[in-house]
Scaffold this motif. Structure first.
Motif, PDB file in Angstrom:
ATOM      1  N   ALA A   1       0.550  -1.219   0.081  1.00 27.61           N
ATOM      2  CA  ALA A   1       0.118   0.075   0.114  1.00 27.61           C
ATOM      3  C   ALA A   1       0.905   1.229   0.073  1.00 27.61           C
ATOM      4  CB  ALA A   1      -0.838   0.002   1.182  1.00 27.61           C
ATOM      5  N   ARG A   2       1.992   1.006   0.401  1.00 36.96           N
ATOM      6  CA  ARG A   2       2.981   2.307   0.539  1.00 36.96           C
ATOM      7  C   ARG A   2       4.310   1.780   0.080  1.00 36.96           C
ATOM      8  NH1 ARG A   2       5.226   5.372   5.602  1.00 36.96           N
ATOM      9  NH2 ARG A   2       6.120   7.245   4.528  1.00 36.96           N
ATOM     10  N   ILE A   3       5.162   2.773  -0.612  1.00 44.51           N
ATOM     11  CA  ILE A   3       6.509   2.459  -0.939  1.00 44.51           C
ATOM     12  C   ILE A   3       7.192   3.859  -0.671  1.00 44.51           C
ATOM     13  CG2 ILE A   3       8.374   2.130  -2.780  1.00 44.51           C
ATOM     14  CD1 ILE A   3       5.973   0.483  -4.401  1.00 44.51           C
ATOM     15  N   THR A   4       8.119   3.911   0.043  1.00 46.55           N
ATOM     16  CA  THR A   4       9.055   5.027   0.385  1.00 46.55           C
ATOM     17  C   THR A   4      10.355   4.646   0.924  1.00 46.55           C
ATOM     18  OG1 THR A   4       8.700   6.990   1.817  1.00 46.55           O
ATOM     19  CG2 THR A   4       8.640   4.897   2.858  1.00 46.55           C
TER      20      THR A   4
ATOM     21  N   GLU B   1      25.865   3.339  -4.018  1.00 46.22           N
ATOM     22  CA  GLU B   1      24.986   4.025  -4.827  1.00 46.22           C
ATOM     23  C   GLU B   1      23.480   3.449  -4.792  1.00 46.22           C
ATOM     24  OE1 GLU B   1      26.383   0.037  -5.923  1.00 46.22           O
ATOM     25  OE2 GLU B   1      27.384   1.825  -5.686  1.00 46.22           O
ATOM     26  N   GLU B   2      23.471   2.601  -3.553  1.00 45.91           N
ATOM     27  CA  GLU B   2      22.070   1.889  -3.018  1.00 45.91           C
ATOM     28  C   GLU B   2      21.137   2.995  -2.638  1.00 45.91           C
ATOM     29  OE1 GLU B   2      22.092  -2.124  -1.230  1.00 45.91           O
ATOM     30  OE2 GLU B   2      22.189  -0.805   0.335  1.00 45.91           O
ATOM     31  N   VAL B   3      19.902   2.556  -3.031  1.00 43.29           N
ATOM     32  CA  VAL B   3      18.833   3.482  -2.387  1.00 43.29           C
ATOM     33  C   VAL B   3      18.085   2.564  -1.790  1.00 43.29           C
ATOM     34  CG1 VAL B   3      16.900   5.170  -3.124  1.00 43.29           C
ATOM     35  CG2 VAL B   3      19.081   5.294  -4.284  1.00 43.29           C
ATOM     36  N   ARG B   4      17.881   2.628  -0.400  1.00 44.39           N
ATOM     37  CA  ARG B   4      17.027   1.731   0.612  1.00 44.39           C
ATOM     38  C   ARG B   4      15.403   2.221   0.283  1.00 44.39           C
ATOM     39  NH1 ARG B   4      19.651  -2.983   0.919  1.00 44.39           N
ATOM     40  NH2 ARG B   4      17.641  -3.365   2.190  1.00 44.39           N
ATOM     41  N   VAL B   5      14.434   1.186   0.294  1.00 44.42           N
ATOM     42  CA  VAL B   5      13.054   1.533  -0.070  1.00 44.42           C
ATOM     43  C   VAL B   5      12.340   0.512   1.028  1.00 44.42           C
ATOM     44  CG1 VAL B   5      11.110   1.286  -1.697  1.00 44.42           C
ATOM     45  CG2 VAL B   5      13.542   1.392  -2.506  1.00 44.42           C
ATOM     46  N   MET B   6      11.233   1.230   1.468  1.00 44.40           N
ATOM     47  CA  MET B   6      10.496   0.291   2.328  1.00 44.40           C
ATOM     48  C   MET B   6       9.192   0.078   1.874  1.00 44.40           C
ATOM     49  SD  MET B   6      11.399   2.332   6.148  1.00 44.40           S
ATOM     50  CE  MET B   6      10.073   1.775   7.032  1.00 44.40           C
ATOM     51  N   TYR B   7       8.579  -1.134   1.992  1.00 48.15           N
ATOM     52  CA  TYR B   7       7.283  -1.570   1.456  1.00 48.15           C
ATOM     53  C   TYR B   7       6.456  -1.898   2.632  1.00 48.15           C
ATOM     54  CZ  TYR B   7      10.531  -2.279  -2.201  1.00 48.15           C
ATOM     55  OH  TYR B   7      11.531  -2.020  -3.268  1.00 48.15           O
ATOM     56  N   TYR B   8       5.149  -1.283   2.701  1.00 44.69           N
ATOM     57  CA  TYR B   8       4.249  -1.422   3.575  1.00 44.69           C
ATOM     58  C   TYR B   8       3.116  -2.414   3.042  1.00 44.69           C
ATOM     59  CZ  TYR B   8       6.462   2.004   6.542  1.00 44.69           C
ATOM     60  OH  TYR B   8       7.187   2.834   7.249  1.00 44.69           O
ATOM     61  N   ILE B   9       3.109  -3.812   3.644  1.00 44.23           N
ATOM     62  CA  ILE B   9       2.191  -4.488   3.063  1.00 44.23           C
ATOM     63  C   ILE B   9       0.906  -4.637   3.913  1.00 44.23           C
ATOM     64  CG2 ILE B   9       1.857  -6.973   2.640  1.00 44.23           C
ATOM     65  CD1 ILE B   9       4.943  -7.320   2.351  1.00 44.23           C
ATOM     66  N   GLU B  10      -0.368  -4.192   3.154  1.00 43.41           N
ATOM     67  CA  GLU B  10      -1.810  -4.421   4.089  1.00 43.41           C
ATOM     68  C   GLU B  10      -2.050  -5.745   3.856  1.00 43.41           C
ATOM     69  OE1 GLU B  10      -4.357  -1.209   2.972  1.00 43.41           O
ATOM     70  OE2 GLU B  10      -2.929   0.177   3.925  1.00 43.41           O
ATOM     71  N   PRO B  11      -2.417  -6.611   4.842  1.00 45.94           N
ATOM     72  CA  PRO B  11      -2.771  -8.187   4.806  1.00 45.94           C
ATOM     73  C   PRO B  11      -4.335  -7.861   4.486  1.00 45.94           C
ATOM     74  CG  PRO B  11      -1.557  -7.348   6.967  1.00 45.94           C
ATOM     75  CD  PRO B  11      -1.907  -6.192   6.164  1.00 45.94           C
ATOM     76  N   GLU B  12      -4.411  -8.729   3.487  1.00 46.31           N
ATOM     77  CA  GLU B  12      -5.856  -8.939   3.070  1.00 46.31           C
ATOM     78  C   GLU B  12      -6.715 -10.252   3.618  1.00 46.31           C
ATOM     79  OE1 GLU B  12      -5.618  -8.433  -0.937  1.00 46.31           O
ATOM     80  OE2 GLU B  12      -5.056  -6.469  -1.065  1.00 46.31           O
ATOM     81  N   ARG B  13      -5.629 -11.224   3.538  1.00 48.65           N
ATOM     82  CA  ARG B  13      -5.963 -12.810   4.176  1.00 48.65           C
ATOM     83  C   ARG B  13      -4.755 -13.117   4.928  1.00 48.65           C
ATOM     84  NH1 ARG B  13     -10.315 -15.200   1.138  1.00 48.65           N
ATOM     85  NH2 ARG B  13     -10.696 -14.028  -0.745  1.00 48.65           N
ATOM     86  N   VAL B  14      -4.996 -13.619   6.163  1.00 46.46           N
ATOM     87  CA  VAL B  14      -3.965 -13.991   7.019  1.00 46.46           C
ATOM     88  C   VAL B  14      -4.179 -15.390   7.801  1.00 46.46           C
ATOM     89  CG1 VAL B  14      -2.956 -13.467   9.506  1.00 46.46           C
ATOM     90  CG2 VAL B  14      -3.678 -11.594   7.877  1.00 46.46           C
ATOM     91  N   ALA B  15      -3.256 -16.369   7.609  1.00 49.06           N
ATOM     92  CA  ALA B  15      -3.697 -17.764   8.172  1.00 49.06           C
ATOM     93  C   ALA B  15      -2.521 -17.886   9.211  1.00 49.06           C
ATOM     94  CB  ALA B  15      -3.384 -18.678   7.088  1.00 49.06           C
ATOM     95  N   ALA B  16      -3.035 -18.115  10.681  1.00 45.29           N
ATOM     96  CA  ALA B  16      -2.044 -18.233  11.465  1.00 45.29           C
ATOM     97  C   ALA B  16      -2.151 -19.935  11.986  1.00 45.29           C
ATOM     98  CB  ALA B  16      -2.508 -17.348  12.840  1.00 45.29           C
ATOM     99  N   THR B  17      -0.912 -20.452  12.066  1.00 51.24           N
ATOM    100  CA  THR B  17      -1.057 -21.918  12.334  1.00 51.24           C
ATOM    101  C   THR B  17      -0.179 -22.091  13.636  1.00 51.24           C
ATOM    102  OG1 THR B  17       0.824 -22.340  10.833  1.00 51.24           O
ATOM    103  CG2 THR B  17      -1.405 -22.669  10.056  1.00 51.24           C
TER     104      THR B  17
END
Length: 131
Positions: free
Chosen positions: A84-87, A114-130
């Motif tokens: 949902a977000r890349i920054t 030369e590296e540019v670090r990026v953060m990705y924010y993942i919004e869960p739509e389906r979650v399975a916990a075992t």
């Protein structure tokens, strides 16, 4: 957005390695081992601009991620969602935080000038916990 179950949220705080799956241009899956973090609701992954997962996510934000509890391999989280977000904002400090968590060092040792670090924010739509 589907919440991470409280019963398994601690896995994301541990030194738990995850596998992030993105989609290639032809629709085939591509998996990468990644360090994971959370902002309390979303999963946070850090990478560098231009890497395959970066290119895949920017083209198609749908992802899946699986994380296994390092203290109990029969306990895990499997999450499908979207980025949902890349920054780049705060990404250098964040990779240092992840290096502390995963390697016990204060600074990420594999950074290149030369590296540019990026953060990705993942919004869960389906979650399975075992387990």
């Amino acid at each position: 957005m589907k919440p991470i179950p409280a019963s398994h949220a601690d896995i994301l705080e541990k030194r738990a390695f995850a596998h992030l799956s993105t989609l290639m241009k032809d629709g085939s899956p591509q998996a990468s081992a990644v360090w994971v973090d959370t902002d309390g609701e979303r999963i946070v992954v850090n990478s560098a601009e231009g890497r395959l997962k970066d290119r895949n996510i920017r083209r198609d934000p749908r992802v899946a991620i699986s994380v296994i509890d390092p203290d109990n391999p029969y306990r895990s989280l499997t999450i499908r969602g979207h980025v949902a977000r890349i920054t780049t904002e705060g990404a250098d400090a964040h990779i240092d935080k992840m290096a502390k968590k995963y390697m016990g060092v204060d600074e990420y040792p594999f950074r290149t000038p030369e590296e540019v670090r990026v953060m990705y924010y993942i919004e869960p739509e389906r979650v399975a916990a075992t387990g």
